[in-house]
Design a protein around this motif. Structure first.
Motif, mmCIF file in Angstrom:
data_model
loop_
_atom_site.group_PDB
_atom_site.id
_atom_site.type_symbol
_atom_site.label_atom_id
_atom_site.label_comp_id
_atom_site.label_asym_id
_atom_site.label_seq_id
_atom_site.Cartn_x
_atom_site.Cartn_y
_atom_site.Cartn_z
ATOM 1 N N PHE A 63 -47.073 14.095 -64.329
ATOM 2 C CA PHE A 63 -45.694 13.662 -64.081
ATOM 3 C C PHE A 63 -45.111 12.938 -65.293
ATOM 4 N N ALA A 64 -45.866 11.969 -65.830
ATOM 5 C CA ALA A 64 -45.379 11.165 -66.962
ATOM 6 C C ALA A 64 -45.152 12.033 -68.200
ATOM 7 N N SER A 65 -45.993 13.027 -68.413
ATOM 8 C CA SER A 65 -45.843 13.915 -69.569
ATOM 9 C C SER A 65 -44.570 14.746 -69.451
ATOM 10 N N LEU A 66 -44.292 15.240 -68.244
ATOM 11 C CA LEU A 66 -43.061 16.004 -68.045
ATOM 12 C C LEU A 66 -41.831 15.116 -68.187
ATOM 13 N N HIS A 67 -41.954 13.862 -67.739
ATOM 14 C CA HIS A 67 -40.848 12.917 -67.945
ATOM 15 C C HIS A 67 -40.616 12.701 -69.443
ATOM 16 N N SER A 68 -41.682 12.559 -70.200
ATOM 17 C CA SER A 68 -41.549 12.366 -71.647
ATOM 18 C C SER A 68 -40.920 13.583 -72.311
ATOM 19 N N LEU A 69 -41.248 14.768 -71.806
ATOM 20 C CA LEU A 69 -40.633 15.995 -72.326
ATOM 21 C C LEU A 69 -39.137 15.997 -72.039
ATOM 22 N N GLY A 70 -38.764 15.600 -70.811
ATOM 23 C CA GLY A 70 -37.345 15.502 -70.452
ATOM 24 C C GLY A 70 -36.621 14.464 -71.278
ATOM 25 N N MET A 78 -33.166 20.603 -71.569
ATOM 26 C CA MET A 78 -34.580 20.904 -71.798
ATOM 27 C C MET A 78 -34.730 22.402 -72.037
ATOM 28 N N LYS A 79 -34.831 22.769 -73.311
ATOM 29 C CA LYS A 79 -34.726 24.175 -73.710
ATOM 30 C C LYS A 79 -35.840 25.055 -73.162
ATOM 31 N N PHE A 80 -37.008 24.494 -72.903
ATOM 32 C CA PHE A 80 -38.110 25.310 -72.398
ATOM 33 C C PHE A 80 -37.887 25.744 -70.949
ATOM 34 N N PHE A 81 -36.912 25.138 -70.296
ATOM 35 C CA PHE A 81 -36.590 25.519 -68.923
ATOM 36 C C PHE A 81 -35.482 26.565 -68.885
ATOM 37 N N ASP A 82 -34.850 26.829 -70.027
ATOM 38 C CA ASP A 82 -33.736 27.783 -70.074
ATOM 39 C C ASP A 82 -34.107 29.176 -69.555
ATOM 40 N N ARG A 92 -26.935 25.471 -63.807
ATOM 41 C CA ARG A 92 -27.335 24.282 -64.558
ATOM 42 C C ARG A 92 -28.820 24.342 -64.832
ATOM 43 N N ASN A 93 -29.254 23.531 -65.792
ATOM 44 C CA ASN A 93 -30.674 23.397 -66.085
ATOM 45 C C ASN A 93 -31.276 22.469 -65.028
ATOM 46 N N ASN A 94 -32.190 22.985 -64.226
ATOM 47 C CA ASN A 94 -32.745 22.224 -63.108
ATOM 48 C C ASN A 94 -34.078 21.553 -63.427
ATOM 49 N N PHE A 95 -34.370 21.363 -64.702
ATOM 50 C CA PHE A 95 -35.633 20.716 -65.060
ATOM 51 C C PHE A 95 -35.729 19.321 -64.440
ATOM 52 N N ASP A 96 -34.609 18.591 -64.425
ATOM 53 C CA ASP A 96 -34.627 17.245 -63.836
ATOM 54 C C ASP A 96 -35.004 17.296 -62.365
ATOM 55 N N GLY A 161 -27.554 13.166 -66.693
ATOM 56 C CA GLY A 161 -27.943 14.565 -66.520
ATOM 57 C C GLY A 161 -27.329 15.220 -65.299
ATOM 58 N N THR A 162 -26.157 14.768 -64.871
ATOM 59 C CA THR A 162 -25.559 15.324 -63.663
ATOM 60 C C THR A 162 -25.058 16.749 -63.878
ATOM 61 N N GLN A 163 -24.741 17.093 -65.114
ATOM 62 C CA GLN A 163 -24.284 18.432 -65.476
ATOM 63 C C GLN A 163 -23.134 18.888 -64.573
ATOM 64 N N GLY A 164 -22.221 17.951 -64.288
ATOM 65 C CA GLY A 164 -21.040 18.284 -63.506
ATOM 66 C C GLY A 164 -21.255 18.329 -62.003
ATOM 67 N N ASP A 165 -22.432 17.986 -61.534
ATOM 68 C CA ASP A 165 -22.738 18.027 -60.099
ATOM 69 C C ASP A 165 -22.579 16.632 -59.503
ATOM 70 N N VAL A 166 -21.547 16.441 -58.684
ATOM 71 C CA VAL A 166 -21.301 15.116 -58.110
ATOM 72 C C VAL A 166 -22.392 14.724 -57.109
ATOM 73 N N TRP A 167 -23.145 15.688 -56.625
ATOM 74 C CA TRP A 167 -24.219 15.427 -55.665
ATOM 75 C C TRP A 167 -25.583 15.365 -56.346
ATOM 76 N N ASP A 168 -25.615 15.236 -57.652
ATOM 77 C CA ASP A 168 -26.870 15.287 -58.404
ATOM 78 C C ASP A 168 -27.892 14.260 -57.904
ATOM 79 N N SER A 169 -27.483 13.016 -57.742
ATOM 80 C CA SER A 169 -28.410 11.975 -57.299
ATOM 81 C C SER A 169 -28.978 12.288 -55.923
ATOM 82 N N HIS A 170 -28.142 12.776 -55.044
ATOM 83 C CA HIS A 170 -28.577 13.117 -53.689
ATOM 84 C C HIS A 170 -29.617 14.235 -53.728
ATOM 85 N N LYS A 171 -29.344 15.232 -54.560
ATOM 86 C CA LYS A 171 -30.267 16.372 -54.672
ATOM 87 C C LYS A 171 -31.584 15.955 -55.311
ATOM 88 N N ASP A 172 -31.518 15.034 -56.282
ATOM 89 C CA ASP A 172 -32.743 14.542 -56.915
ATOM 90 C C ASP A 172 -33.636 13.826 -55.904
#
Length: 196
Positions: A63-70, A78-82, A92-96, A161-172
């Protein structure tokens, strides 16, 4: 502390150090790592005191390694998720969101190992762990928002990192909930961690 745990911590330090080199946005990287500077020493202290299992430590490393990548690329870029974004036709990029899901999935066990000793029934311990995971996830979203408006309001969307999504926090938070719920399917394996 077992030698295997020290090795896992050392691996994370190396990964973190590599990803600290030339991040995409230095200020964003610093904000993303404020909690790392607090949580990483806390995890080591908790491990010394309560003795996490190696499985828990490895899950936390992932988990921590992926957070560091983000943090290095920013979650939104996060280009590797493209390729996954393009394959599924996401807008949107859903890596988060994946990392939030993995928080619920991977941090659950370590949290369970902390709370279970004080609870006499495995189902109660699992439910309490679930509520702690959800609470941490929601609290993180609030901290993220506060950090953005207090320290670097100009980063705004790049940090959040909401990328225009007003519900981003809820979805996270929902992603973290789903990750945590998967752990409940492994009820029997959790019951073996401690004689309830």
């Amino acid at each position: 502390m077992p030698r295997s745990h020290k090795i896992v911590y050392a691996i994370y330090i190396v990964i973190w150090a590599i990803l600290a080199i030339n991040p995409k946005y230095r200020e964003d990287w610093l904000l993303e790592n404020i909690l790392v500077f607090i949580v990483f020493p806390t995890v080591i202290w908790l491990d010394k005191k309560y003795h996490f299992t190696l499985t828990s430590i490895i899950f936390l490393l992932i988990f921590a390694s992926l957070h560091s990548l983000g943090a290095h690329f920013t979650y939104a870029e996060m280009k590797f998720f493209d390729p996954i974004t393009q394959f599924f036709g996401f807008e949107r990029n859903n890596f988060d969101r994946v990392v939030h899901f993995l928080f619920g999935l991977l941090a659950f066990r370590a949290i369970f190992e902390l709370v279970a000793p004080g609870i006499t029934h495995v189902k109660k311990a699992l439910f309490f762990t679930f509520t702690v995971v959800v609470t941490i996830s929601a609290f993180y979203e609030l901290l993220e928002w506060l950090a953005a408006i207090i320290f670097h309001p100009e980063l705004g969307i790049a940090f959040l990192g909401t990328q225009g999504d007003v519900w981003d926090s809820h979805k996270d938070v929902t992603a973290a909930i789903f990750g945590a719920l998967i752990n409940l399917a492994f009820y029997r394996s959790y019951a073996k961690l401690k004689p309830f």
